[in-house]
Every structure is written in structure tokens, then in C-alpha cells.
Design a protein around this motif. Structure first.
Motif, short mmCIF file in Angstrom:
data_model
loop_
_atom_site.label_atom_id
_atom_site.label_comp_id
_atom_site.label_asym_id
_atom_site.label_seq_id
_atom_site.Cartn_x
_atom_site.Cartn_y
_atom_site.Cartn_z
N ASN A 98 0.83 -1.22 0.00
CA ASN A 98 0.00 0.00 0.00
C ASN A 98 0.86 1.26 0.00
N ARG A 99 1.94 1.24 0.75
CA ARG A 99 2.81 2.41 0.80
C ARG A 99 3.41 2.69 -0.57
N LYS A 100 3.91 1.66 -1.22
CA LYS A 100 4.52 1.84 -2.55
C LYS A 100 3.49 2.33 -3.55
N PHE A 101 2.32 1.69 -3.57
CA PHE A 101 1.31 2.07 -4.56
C PHE A 101 0.87 3.51 -4.37
N TYR A 102 0.51 3.89 -3.14
CA TYR A 102 -0.04 5.22 -2.93
C TYR A 102 1.02 6.32 -3.06
N ARG A 103 2.27 6.01 -2.76
CA ARG A 103 3.33 6.98 -3.03
C ARG A 103 3.41 7.26 -4.53
N VAL A 104 3.39 6.20 -5.32
CA VAL A 104 3.46 6.35 -6.77
C VAL A 104 2.19 6.98 -7.30
N TYR A 105 1.06 6.51 -6.81
CA TYR A 105 -0.24 6.99 -7.30
C TYR A 105 -0.41 8.49 -7.01
N LEU A 106 -0.03 8.93 -5.85
CA LEU A 106 -0.14 10.35 -5.52
C LEU A 106 0.78 11.20 -6.40
N GLU A 107 1.93 10.64 -6.77
CA GLU A 107 2.82 11.34 -7.69
C GLU A 107 2.13 11.56 -9.03
N PHE A 108 1.42 10.50 -9.50
CA PHE A 108 0.72 10.62 -10.78
C PHE A 108 -0.46 11.58 -10.69
N LEU A 109 -1.18 11.54 -9.59
CA LEU A 109 -2.32 12.45 -9.44
C LEU A 109 -1.87 13.91 -9.48
N ALA A 110 -0.69 14.16 -8.94
CA ALA A 110 -0.17 15.53 -8.95
C ALA A 110 0.12 16.00 -10.38
N GLN A 111 0.38 15.06 -11.29
CA GLN A 111 0.67 15.41 -12.69
C GLN A 111 -0.58 15.39 -13.57
N ALA A 112 -1.63 14.73 -13.10
CA ALA A 112 -2.80 14.47 -13.94
C ALA A 112 -3.48 15.74 -14.44
N ASN A 113 -3.39 16.81 -13.65
CA ASN A 113 -3.99 18.09 -14.05
C ASN A 113 -3.43 18.59 -15.37
N HIS A 114 -2.18 18.25 -15.64
CA HIS A 114 -1.49 18.77 -16.82
C HIS A 114 -1.23 17.69 -17.87
N GLU A 116 -3.28 14.82 -20.06
CA GLU A 116 -4.57 14.22 -20.42
C GLU A 116 -4.52 12.70 -20.42
N GLN A 117 -3.39 12.13 -20.81
CA GLN A 117 -3.27 10.66 -20.84
C GLN A 117 -3.33 10.08 -19.43
N PHE A 118 -2.70 10.77 -18.48
CA PHE A 118 -2.77 10.32 -17.09
C PHE A 118 -4.21 10.39 -16.58
N ARG A 119 -4.89 11.49 -16.94
CA ARG A 119 -6.29 11.64 -16.50
C ARG A 119 -7.17 10.54 -17.09
N ASP A 120 -6.96 10.24 -18.36
CA ASP A 120 -7.76 9.19 -19.01
C ASP A 120 -7.53 7.83 -18.35
N THR A 121 -6.27 7.54 -18.05
CA THR A 121 -5.95 6.26 -17.39
C THR A 121 -6.57 6.20 -16.00
N ASN A 122 -6.51 7.31 -15.28
CA ASN A 122 -7.10 7.35 -13.94
C ASN A 122 -8.62 7.22 -14.01
N ASP A 123 -9.23 7.84 -15.03
CA ASP A 123 -10.69 7.71 -15.21
C ASP A 123 -11.08 6.25 -15.43
N ARG A 124 -10.29 5.54 -16.23
CA ARG A 124 -10.59 4.11 -16.47
C ARG A 124 -10.43 3.31 -15.19
N PHE A 125 -9.42 3.66 -14.41
CA PHE A 125 -9.21 2.96 -13.13
C PHE A 125 -10.41 3.13 -12.22
#
Length: 202
Positions: A98-114, A116-125
Motif C-alpha cells: 500500500n505504501r509503494k502504490f499510494y506513493r506512486v499513485y499520488l505522484e501521478f495524481l499531482a501530474q494528472a492536471n497537466h 490528459e493521458q494520465f487523466r484518461d488512465t485514472n478515469d478508467r481505473f
């Protein structure tokens, strides 16, 4: 793609996952990823166009893996309460994962605003996560074990409470609280879906 190439791509993605979890999104270079994977930078560049391409595939790979693990967990159970318990327990895998996943996931969420591909992947998730919630709630209502809540809203609530609980646990930086957050999350969701809180207040 042949099996050897698929294994090499996964080796690089696993390395990228480890690198981001330890160094953070912006600090990781393509050379870091190659070093973590124990391959040359040329090998990494052969399978991925650039660092952003690695990260895009990494987010797809890790979120798809999470979804498949959680769906497999609920598929082993037969009643809605058991499926809900399996879902929460699968999401709260163990402190290390959980620590590894959420550390990485939060890093991606911080980039998702800028990105679109990250946002699309997160939307599918999240669509996949919500589909698990809908499946559990629909079964519970069919069984008569869950209250007549709005299925879509409840599916959003389930995932929101899971992620919120795990992020709060992560910020506490205390592995011993992992079980507390897991059990509290399950109890809160169970009460919400069976409408116990409303019953107790009447």
C-alpha cells in the motif's frame, strides 16, 4: 508482442514503479529506470519512447493490476457482505504494498492536471473500481442485506472511503495503524450500506 518482450517490458515497468516510489516522479530519469531494471538505457529506449511513455504505461499497468487483484478477490466470495469484506481487504493488501502504490499513485495524481493521458488512465481505473462497487451493492440489494441506496453514489462512496482511509494511513507513517484503518473502513461501509446508522438514530 512475444512473451520475452512482454517480460522485459514488465521488468522495466516494475523498475520504474520502484524508482518513482523511492525518488519521486520528477527526480527519476530514464537512466534511473534502466539502473533499477538492471538493463542498459538503450534497452529501455527500445521498449519505450521516452520517460513520459514509461510513466504512461506504468500508470496503466499498476492500476490495471490493482483492479484485477481486487476483482479476483470478490469473485471468490458468494454473498455481498463477504464480497465487500474481500474488496476492502484486497485494497488494504499490506503496509508495504500500500505504501509503494499510494506513493506512486499520488505522484501521478499531482501530474494528472497537466497530462490528459494520465487523466484518461485514472478515469478508467475509477470506472473499474466503481464497477466492483456496483456489483457488490446490486447483489446486496438483491439479497436484501443492503439498504436501497443509490447504486452509483454508493459505488463512488466505497472507493472514496477506501482511498481516503489509505491516504490518511500513509500520512500517519505508522504500519501498526494499517489494520485499524482497514477495519474502520469496512465497518463504516457496512453500516452505510445496511443503513445501520440511520436505524440507530431512530
Amino acid at each position: 508482442m512475444n512473451n520475452k518482450a512482454e517480460k522485459r517490458r514488465e521488468q522495466i515497468l516494475r523498475a520504474a514503479f520502484q524508482a518513482v516510489s523511492e525518488k519521486g516522479f520528477h527526480s527519476v530519469t530514464l537512466q534511473d529506470i534502466a539502473d533499477y531494471a538492471d538493463v542498459s538505457k538503450g534497452v529501455t529506449s527500445y521498449y519505450f519512447q521516452n520517460k513520459e511513455d514509461v510513466f504512461r504505461h506504468l500508470l496503466e499497468w499498476v492500476t490495471e493490476k490493482i483492479y484485477k487483484n481486487e476483482h479476483a478477490a470478490i469473485s471468490k466470495e458468494h454473498t455481498a457482505p463477504d464480497k465487500l469484506r474481500a474488496y476492502v481487504h484486497a485494497a488494504f493488501a499490506n503496509p508495504s504494498d500500500n505504501r509503494k502504490f499510494y506513493r506512486v499513485y499520488l505522484e501521478f495524481l499531482a501530474q494528472a492536471n497537466h497530462n490528459e493521458q494520465f487523466r484518461d488512465t485514472n478515469d478508467r481505473f475509477y470506472e473499474n473500481c466503481w464497477s466492483i462497487g456496483r456489483e457488490i451493492i446490486q447483489l446486496g440489494q438483491k439479497e436484501g442485506t443492503f439498504a436501497n441506496v443509490d447504486i452509483d453514489k454508493a459505488s463512488y462512496t466505497i472507493r472514496a472511503l477506501i482511498d481516503g482511509s489509505l491516504i490518511q494511513w500513509l500520512m500517519q507513517n505508522n504500519d501498526q495503524l494499517h489494520t485499524f484503518y482497514r477495519d474502520n473502513c469496512l465497518e463504516t461501509l457496512s453500516n452505510y450500506l445496511t443503513n445501520k446508522n440511520n436505524q440507530n438514530s431512530n
